[in-house]
Motif scaffolding. Structure first.
Motif, PDB file in Angstrom:
ATOM      1  N   GLN A  10       0.780  -1.193  -0.117  1.00 40.59           N
ATOM      2  CA  GLN A  10      -0.099   0.082   0.102  1.00 40.59           C
ATOM      3  C   GLN A  10       0.789   1.275  -0.078  1.00 40.59           C
ATOM      4  N   ASP A  11       2.036   1.210   0.751  1.00 40.26           N
ATOM      5  CA  ASP A  11       2.768   2.418   0.841  1.00 40.26           C
ATOM      6  C   ASP A  11       4.086   2.493   0.011  1.00 40.26           C
ATOM      7  N   LYS A  12       4.034   1.408  -0.995  1.00 43.70           N
ATOM      8  CA  LYS A  12       5.305   1.349  -1.841  1.00 43.70           C
ATOM      9  C   LYS A  12       5.673   2.604  -2.365  1.00 43.70           C
ATOM     10  N   GLU A  13       4.978   3.470  -3.010  1.00 43.52           N
ATOM     11  CA  GLU A  13       5.778   4.471  -3.613  1.00 43.52           C
ATOM     12  C   GLU A  13       6.562   5.579  -2.698  1.00 43.52           C
ATOM     13  N   LYS A  14       5.818   5.955  -1.576  1.00 46.24           N
ATOM     14  CA  LYS A  14       6.529   6.498  -0.449  1.00 46.24           C
ATOM     15  C   LYS A  14       7.598   5.830   0.319  1.00 46.24           C
ATOM     16  N   GLU A  15       7.678   4.567   0.200  1.00 43.05           N
ATOM     17  CA  GLU A  15       8.888   3.733   0.516  1.00 43.05           C
ATOM     18  C   GLU A  15      10.114   3.835  -0.347  1.00 43.05           C
ATOM     19  N   TYR A  16       9.604   3.487  -1.491  1.00 45.16           N
ATOM     20  CA  TYR A  16      10.423   3.623  -2.688  1.00 45.16           C
ATOM     21  C   TYR A  16      11.300   5.086  -2.590  1.00 45.16           C
ATOM     22  N   GLN A  17      10.407   6.161  -2.426  1.00 47.67           N
ATOM     23  CA  GLN A  17      11.029   7.576  -2.387  1.00 47.67           C
ATOM     24  C   GLN A  17      12.051   7.587  -1.220  1.00 47.67           C
ATOM     25  N   VAL A  18      11.719   7.150   0.069  1.00 55.11           N
ATOM     26  CA  VAL A  18      12.985   7.112   1.143  1.00 55.11           C
ATOM     27  C   VAL A  18      13.978   6.304   0.513  1.00 55.11           C
ATOM     28  N   LEU A  19      14.063   5.118   0.165  1.00 56.33           N
ATOM     29  CA  LEU A  19      15.117   4.345  -0.050  1.00 56.33           C
ATOM     30  C   LEU A  19      15.814   5.128  -1.179  1.00 56.33           C
ATOM     31  N   TYR A  20      15.106   5.668  -2.033  1.00 57.08           N
ATOM     32  CA  TYR A  20      15.833   6.369  -3.161  1.00 57.08           C
ATOM     33  C   TYR A  20      16.640   7.580  -2.883  1.00 57.08           C
ATOM     34  N   HIS A  21      16.140   8.347  -1.801  1.00 54.79           N
ATOM     35  CA  HIS A  21      16.704   9.444  -1.322  1.00 54.79           C
ATOM     36  C   HIS A  21      17.794   9.226  -0.132  1.00 54.79           C
ATOM     37  N   LEU A  22      17.486   8.367   0.599  1.00 60.32           N
ATOM     38  CA  LEU A  22      18.501   7.916   1.692  1.00 60.32           C
ATOM     39  C   LEU A  22      19.839   7.817   1.077  1.00 60.32           C
ATOM     40  N   PRO A  23      20.771   8.493   1.671  1.00 61.37           N
ATOM     41  CA  PRO A  23      22.238   8.269   1.208  1.00 61.37           C
ATOM     42  C   PRO A  23      22.651   6.830   1.189  1.00 61.37           C
ATOM     43  N   GLU A  24      23.579   6.532   0.330  1.00 64.35           N
ATOM     44  CA  GLU A  24      24.037   5.343   0.296  1.00 64.35           C
ATOM     45  C   GLU A  24      24.920   4.627   1.442  1.00 64.35           C
ATOM     46  N   GLU A  25      25.463   5.520   2.268  1.00 59.58           N
ATOM     47  CA  GLU A  25      26.104   5.374   3.555  1.00 59.58           C
ATOM     48  C   GLU A  25      26.248   6.517   4.289  1.00 59.58           C
ATOM     49  N   GLU A  26      25.698   6.845   5.384  1.00 54.82           N
ATOM     50  CA  GLU A  26      25.855   8.040   6.303  1.00 54.82           C
ATOM     51  C   GLU A  26      26.016   7.610   7.683  1.00 54.82           C
ATOM     52  N   MET A  27      26.987   7.817   8.440  1.00 54.69           N
ATOM     53  CA  MET A  27      27.117   7.591   9.804  1.00 54.69           C
ATOM     54  C   MET A  27      27.067   6.024   9.964  1.00 54.69           C
ATOM     55  N   GLY A  28      27.458   5.273   9.244  1.00 59.43           N
ATOM     56  CA  GLY A  28      27.251   3.795   9.536  1.00 59.43           C
ATOM     57  C   GLY A  28      26.112   3.007   9.151  1.00 59.43           C
ATOM     58  N   PHE A  29      25.073   3.968   8.741  1.00 58.90           N
ATOM     59  CA  PHE A  29      23.736   3.251   8.315  1.00 58.90           C
ATOM     60  C   PHE A  29      23.909   3.184   6.546  1.00 58.90           C
ATOM     61  N   THR A  30      23.757   2.164   6.196  1.00 54.51           N
ATOM     62  CA  THR A  30      23.892   1.856   4.610  1.00 54.51           C
ATOM     63  C   THR A  30      22.461   1.383   4.285  1.00 54.51           C
ATOM     64  N   ASN A  31      22.468   1.966   2.855  1.00 54.14           N
ATOM     65  CA  ASN A  31      21.409   1.912   2.074  1.00 54.14           C
ATOM     66  C   ASN A  31      21.715   1.401   0.678  1.00 54.14           C
ATOM     67  N   PRO A  32      21.655   0.365   0.492  1.00 57.59           N
ATOM     68  CA  PRO A  32      22.054  -0.206  -0.877  1.00 57.59           C
ATOM     69  C   PRO A  32      21.257   0.092  -2.014  1.00 57.59           C
ATOM     70  N   LEU A 102      15.458  10.690   8.340  1.00 57.52           N
ATOM     71  CA  LEU A 102      15.648  11.537   7.322  1.00 57.52           C
ATOM     72  C   LEU A 102      16.056  13.109   7.491  1.00 57.52           C
ATOM     73  N   LYS A 103      16.976  13.697   6.916  1.00 51.39           N
ATOM     74  CA  LYS A 103      17.491  14.993   7.316  1.00 51.39           C
ATOM     75  C   LYS A 103      16.714  15.888   8.015  1.00 51.39           C
ATOM     76  N   PRO A 104      15.630  16.111   7.121  1.00 49.95           N
ATOM     77  CA  PRO A 104      14.509  17.439   7.851  1.00 49.95           C
ATOM     78  C   PRO A 104      13.997  17.080   9.066  1.00 49.95           C
ATOM     79  N   TYR A 105      14.149  15.723   9.689  1.00 50.14           N
ATOM     80  CA  TYR A 105      13.560  15.202  10.795  1.00 50.14           C
ATOM     81  C   TYR A 105      14.581  14.915  11.760  1.00 50.14           C
TER      82      TYR A 105
END
Length: 169
Positions: A10-32, A102-105
């Motif tokens: 149901q939330d696939k579009e918003k989930e995609y947007q988050v994964l797309y925009h989160l950095p690949e690696e930031e402060m130890g958190f990875t996002n492939p 996410l950075k704004p939050y």
């Protein structure tokens, strides 16, 4: 209202947007999945993440992992990954839960609130008596989030703190 939701159709579009925009690696958190195409997300990644959350079709040495998105009303503000148990590699690095806000939050209490919600889920899933987490030493905000949720520093190395949260804490 702040809440978490597991990765879902149901939330696939918003989930995609988050994964797309989160950095690949930031402060130890990875996002492939940073800058992944929508087509690849829908046809490959989304179904794979659903399977992996159920322990189906994972590569050797991996453990089941569930993606939880942190919401504030209708907006996703962060992402938490919960590994259902630890293998030897995760005991050395990583632990049960990884997260990114996410950075704004950031610096608005979302990390602490989100970790609390994920911990509630974790105690129903993980078999261990402690939840293991880690964060880079140059990320004091993450350490504070963990400590706000009852973590204690178990040990450290040159670059990371390794924390534990005991069941019932």
């Amino acid at each position: 209202m702040i809440y978490i939701k597991e990765l879902n159709e149901q939330d696939k579009e918003k989930e995609y947007q988050v994964l797309y925009h989160l950095p690949e690696e930031e402060m130890g958190f990875t996002n492939p999945y940073h800058h992944l195409t929508r087509e690849a997300f829908e046809s490959e990644v989304f179904p794979r993440l659903i399977r992996y959350s159920k322990g189906i079709g994972m590569p050797e040495g991996w453990v089941p992992e569930t993606y939880y998105f942190l919401w504030d009303d209708e907006e996703i503000v962060g992402l938490f990954r919960l590994r259902h148990f630890l293998n030897e590699g995760l005991k050395k690095r990583g632990g049960h839960i990884g997260y990114g806000i996410l950075k704004p939050y950031r610096c608005k209490g979302y990390g602490t609130a989100g970790l609390k919600l994920v911990l509630e889920k974790a105690w129903d899933i993980i078999p261990e008596e402690e939840i293991w987490l880690s964060c880079q030493k140059n990320n004091p905000a993450s350490l504070k989030i963990m400590m706000n949720n009852g973590a204690v520093i178990h040990h450290e190395d040159e670059t990371e703190y390794y924390t534990r949260i005991r069941k019932g804490n």
